[in-house]
Scaffold this motif. Structure first.
Motif, PDB file in Angstrom:
ATOM      1  N   ALA A   1       0.661  -1.314   0.035  1.00  0.00           N
ATOM      2  CA  ALA A   1      -0.015   0.070   0.096  1.00  0.00           C
ATOM      3  C   ALA A   1       0.845   1.311  -0.128  1.00  0.00           C
ATOM      4  O   ALA A   1       1.814   1.573   0.964  1.00  0.00           O
ATOM      5  N   ASP A   2       0.442   2.118  -0.843  1.00  0.00           N
ATOM      6  CA  ASP A   2       0.993   3.637  -0.858  1.00  0.00           C
ATOM      7  C   ASP A   2       0.426   4.651  -0.070  1.00  0.00           C
ATOM      8  O   ASP A   2      -0.842   5.052  -0.286  1.00  0.00           O
ATOM      9  N   MET A   3       0.747   4.666   1.202  1.00  0.00           N
ATOM     10  CA  MET A   3      -0.103   5.339   2.256  1.00  0.00           C
ATOM     11  C   MET A   3      -0.248   6.847   2.089  1.00  0.00           C
ATOM     12  O   MET A   3      -0.756   7.598   2.844  1.00  0.00           O
ATOM     13  N   ASP A   4       0.658   7.238   1.073  1.00  0.00           N
ATOM     14  CA  ASP A   4       0.610   8.651   0.801  1.00  0.00           C
ATOM     15  C   ASP A   4      -0.379   9.114  -0.463  1.00  0.00           C
ATOM     16  O   ASP A   4      -0.745   9.961  -0.714  1.00  0.00           O
ATOM     17  N   ARG A   5      -1.171   7.957  -0.933  1.00  0.00           N
ATOM     18  CA  ARG A   5      -2.089   7.956  -1.682  1.00  0.00           C
ATOM     19  C   ARG A   5      -3.420   7.261  -1.174  1.00  0.00           C
ATOM     20  O   ARG A   5      -3.486   6.074  -1.593  1.00  0.00           O
ATOM     21  N   GLN A   6      -4.062   7.906  -0.438  1.00  0.00           N
ATOM     22  CA  GLN A   6      -5.256   7.221   0.305  1.00  0.00           C
ATOM     23  C   GLN A   6      -6.415   7.930  -0.183  1.00  0.00           C
ATOM     24  O   GLN A   6      -6.638   9.141  -0.436  1.00  0.00           O
ATOM     25  N   SER A   7      -7.604   7.209  -0.449  1.00  0.00           N
ATOM     26  CA  SER A   7      -9.011   8.050  -0.328  1.00  0.00           C
ATOM     27  C   SER A   7      -9.788   7.064   0.351  1.00  0.00           C
ATOM     28  O   SER A   7      -9.495   6.095   0.858  1.00  0.00           O
ATOM     29  N   ILE A   8     -11.399   7.755   0.640  1.00  0.00           N
ATOM     30  CA  ILE A   8     -12.157   7.071   1.574  1.00  0.00           C
ATOM     31  C   ILE A   8     -13.601   7.310   1.058  1.00  0.00           C
ATOM     32  O   ILE A   8     -13.952   8.332   0.218  1.00  0.00           O
ATOM     33  N   MET A   9     -14.501   6.287   1.046  1.00  0.00           N
ATOM     34  CA  MET A   9     -15.776   6.289   0.734  1.00  0.00           C
ATOM     35  C   MET A   9     -16.644   5.311   1.516  1.00  0.00           C
ATOM     36  O   MET A   9     -16.086   4.683   2.382  1.00  0.00           O
TER      37      MET A   9
END
Length: 276
Positions: free
Chosen positions: A135-143
């Motif tokens: 996982a690239d934790m610098d590129r996260q989104s949420i839904m």
């Protein structure tokens, strides 16, 4: 972390896992879809928060997201909605207790020991995902959906630097103004300031900002006028200068038939912002 199951799907791996959570002091189960990727690659992460009565399994089984995630190279993580276990307090109602954690850290007895879903989804599980998955934790989104839409909006508004995109299906946008908001009083007590920190409309009124939001809402949703109240979010976003795309979908209800229909649109929207 224990592996409950894995299955090949859409050129990737759909897994279900269990771990001992420091936040909830219970075992927690979650699902993760990881598309095939080059060795050493780190992939963007989309968090999906589920609604009342759900577990990780509802979206995993019915969300129809894997083909879209595989096409865009996105990891999708779906946590549970509350702590589970014989030691976890519960009530004989479907909209409070187990399956209805509301993504808050409860402060009132008997809920405070285990009902710490805010810490679980913002700290505990992300640390595990970062350590155990590509996982690239610098590129996260949420839904999220319904109660999970409430969680996605409040978490996204609280951590705007962490999440590049925030969207929701039929979210509870103003729990302090609707009957389901009783859960906040039960978990957090009568402190209105504490409750406002878990109310998307109140957060925006109090100065929280993101650039844009995407919300889909079925106009045949039985919860629309009493519990969901998307017009309150529209007004708050307009007053705050937040770009809200609110799509009222004719004939759609509150179910996963609705969610799965528009899941691809949301993941396309998230992918564009995660690539930016």
């Amino acid at each position: 972390m224990d592996t409950v199951s894995t299955a090949r799907a859409h050129g990737g791996v759909q897994g279900v896992y269990r771990h001992a959570s420091a936040a909830t002091s219970t075992d927690m189960t979650f699902s993760v879809f990881v598309p095939d990727h080059a060795p050493g690659a780190r992939l963007p992460v989309v968090w999906y928060l589920s609604g009342l009565t759900c577990t990780h399994a509802n979206v995993t089984d019915k969300g129809e997201y894997r083909a879209h995630c595989a096409r865009h190279g996105l990891i999708l993580v779906a946590p549970d909605t509350s702590p589970r276990g014989d030691e976890v307090p519960d009530e004989d109602r479907w909209d409070f207790g187990k399956g209805a954690g509301f993504y808050v850290d409860a402060s009132k007895s008997p809920w405070a020991t285990h009902y710490r879903m805010w810490s679980y989804v913002t700290q505990d599980l992300p640390a595990l995902i970062a350590a155990a998955f590509p996982a690239d934790m610098d590129r996260q989104s949420i839904m999220g959906h319904s109660m999970g839409g409430h969680g996605a909006l409040t978490i996204g508004l609280t951590f705007p630097q962490r999440f590049r995109a925030v969207s929701a299906f039929a979210p509870i946008v103003a729990p302090t103004q609707v009957p389901w908001g009783d859960a906040l009083t039960r978990y957090l007590g009568p402190d209105r300031a504490a409750q406002r920190r878990h109310d998307a409309v109140a957060l925006i009124e109090d100065g929280a900002r993101v650039k844009e939001l995407l919300v889909d809402q079925g106009d045949a949703d039985s919860f629309l006028t009493e519990q969901l109240r998307p017009e309150l979010l529209a007004r708050a976003c307009r007053d705050a200068g937040i770009e809200l795309t609110l799509r009222m979908q004719p004939g759609y209800d509150h179910s996963y038939h609705f969610i799965s229909t528009f899941m691809g649109d949301h993941l396309d929207w998230h992918a564009a912002r995660l690539r930016a």
